[in-house]
Design a protein around this motif. Structure first.
Motif, PDB file in Angstrom:
ATOM      1  N   UNK A 299       0.749  -0.659   0.047  1.00  0.00           N
ATOM      2  CA  UNK A 299      -0.096   0.073  -0.212  1.00  0.00           C
ATOM      3  C   UNK A 299       1.093   1.159  -0.481  1.00  0.00           C
ATOM      4  N   UNK A 300       1.664   1.156   0.529  1.00  0.00           N
ATOM      5  CA  UNK A 300       3.506   2.378   0.116  1.00  0.00           C
ATOM      6  C   UNK A 300       3.327   2.775  -0.813  1.00  0.00           C
ATOM      7  N   UNK A 301       4.311   1.856  -0.706  1.00  0.00           N
ATOM      8  CA  UNK A 301       4.636   2.046  -2.325  1.00  0.00           C
ATOM      9  C   UNK A 301       3.707   2.138  -3.304  1.00  0.00           C
ATOM     10  N   UNK A 302       2.969   1.706  -3.458  1.00  0.00           N
ATOM     11  CA  UNK A 302       1.403   2.087  -4.223  1.00  0.00           C
ATOM     12  C   UNK A 302       1.619   3.896  -4.403  1.00  0.00           C
ATOM     13  N   UNK A 303       1.121   4.463  -3.402  1.00  0.00           N
ATOM     14  CA  UNK A 303       1.117   5.789  -2.566  1.00  0.00           C
ATOM     15  C   UNK A 303       2.039   6.129  -3.117  1.00  0.00           C
ATOM     16  N   UNK A 304       3.618   5.579  -3.233  1.00  0.00           N
ATOM     17  CA  UNK A 304       4.877   6.616  -3.779  1.00  0.00           C
ATOM     18  C   UNK A 304       4.410   6.310  -4.615  1.00  0.00           C
ATOM     19  N   UNK A 305       4.051   5.919  -5.591  1.00  0.00           N
ATOM     20  CA  UNK A 305       3.293   5.294  -7.519  1.00  0.00           C
ATOM     21  C   UNK A 305       2.978   6.523  -7.279  1.00  0.00           C
ATOM     22  N   UNK A 306       1.976   6.983  -6.879  1.00  0.00           N
ATOM     23  CA  UNK A 306       0.941   8.239  -6.698  1.00  0.00           C
ATOM     24  C   UNK A 306       2.004   9.364  -6.606  1.00  0.00           C
ATOM     25  N   UNK A 307       2.706   9.893  -6.078  1.00  0.00           N
ATOM     26  CA  UNK A 307       3.303  11.114  -5.694  1.00  0.00           C
ATOM     27  C   UNK A 307       4.241  11.057  -7.045  1.00  0.00           C
TER      28      UNK A 307
END
Length: 325
Positions: A299-307
């Motif tokens: 989940x954290x990696x996915x949100x980093x991809x959003x950033x």
């Protein structure tokens, strides 16, 4: 091992625990809910509890209830309410058009506010079965027009949504085109519904075991809003509205959810039409898994991809703007 896991063996240990927990609780509970107002009330309570379990610290928030260009705009600012010219998020929560609210999604929106370093307006749109199509879509358009009326430029808005909220985000872009209005800078959608008839999802069920929901329950929930006579409306049939004039998009979905088919199909159609649409499928993950950012590495990696996606959109926009020279 789960049959049709689409990557379950590759996920982290915390995510495995979460997936097995969903299989043992949320999905079986949903399958026995009565398809009436009592069942909707129970589903709303269960979804609200589930959201609050996942969420971490929340940003400051302020309620909004104002008259917009086409009616009331209800929601909340998460983070400090912005001045015109400030980059913002316009967030549309999901839950099958029947449940959740800005309050249930405040934790996820707060994390997006923190990561993207901009406040968010989270819309409180009308829900089914009390309000049927196009009530929620009207609220979404009115919320966007209200933001413009407040002095926020379209190019300063990143439109985001999950599940049904992602469906409405795509529908809004198509509606803005029809109205001749400016598009937001970008669209980010988590596990978006694309095919409101659920035919794409039904085909994907031969490959996955969706730990979050059954096809029958999901289609009945959205059917309380869409009915059966509106599927040709471009706000619902978003595949019919792809085009190069839509904003750049990032669609994320779990590899083990049935709506992964929707994200893949829309992304392929949008790219074939000359648009920019990046699709990320996260192996083994479940519906709107980004909600688990407090506990799950994926989940954290996915949100980093959003950033990274939003930063890239802004970088290209700055490069095209002669005033940045």
């Amino acid at each position: 091992m789960i049959k049709g896991d689409r990557g379950f063996a590759d996920v982290s240990v915390p995510s495995r625990v979460a997936i097995l927990g969903l299989n043992a609780t949320l999905r079986p509970l949903g399958s026995v809910l009565p398809q009436n107002r009592l069942g909707v009330a129970a589903a709303r309570l269960g979804l609200a509890i589930s959201c609050h379990i996942w969420f971490d610290k929340e940003q400051p928030h302020r309620s909004v209830d104002e008259q917009g260009p086409r009616g009331r705009t209800v929601g909340e600012w998460v983070g400090e309410p912005p001045r015109p010219g400030t980059p913002i998020i316009y967030y549309l929560h999901g839950s099958g058009y029947v449940g959740c609210s800005p309050a249930t999604h405040r934790g996820l929106v707060s994390e997006l506010v923190r990561r993207l370093r901009r406040p968010a307006f989270s819309l409180d749109y009308r829900l089914a079965p009390e309000h049927r199509f196009p009530a929620a879509h009207d609220d979404v358009l009115n919320g966007y027009l209200w933001l413009l009326e407040q002095g926020h430029a379209a190019e300063d808005i990143v439109l985001m949504g999950d599940s049904a909220g992602g469906h409405m985000a795509l529908g809004l872009a198509i509606q803005l085109r029809a109205l001749g209005l400016a598009q937001p800078a970008a669209i980010v959608a988590f596990s978006p519904l694309v095919d409101a008839t659920w035919s794409l999802a039904a085909e994907r069920l031969t490959d996955v075991w969706d730990s979050f929901m059954s096809l029958g329950l999901a289609s009945k929930m959205t059917g309380l809003y869409t009915g059966t006579a509106h599927f040709d409306d471009p706000r619902l049939d978003v595949l019919s509205g792809v085009g190069a004039d839509l904003p750049p998009m990032l669609l994320q979905a779990g590899g083990a959810e049935m709506l992964s088919a929707d994200a893949e199909r829309f992304g392929a159609a949008q790219r074939a039409a000359g648009g920019r649409c990046e699709v990320q499928l996260w192996p083994g993950m479940f519906h709107v898994f980004q909600i688990g950012h407090r506990l799950l590495p994926e989940s954290r990696a996915a949100l980093t991809a959003v950033e990274q996606f939003v930063a890239a959109v802004e970088s290209r926009s700055t490069a095209r703007d002669p005033r940045s020279a």
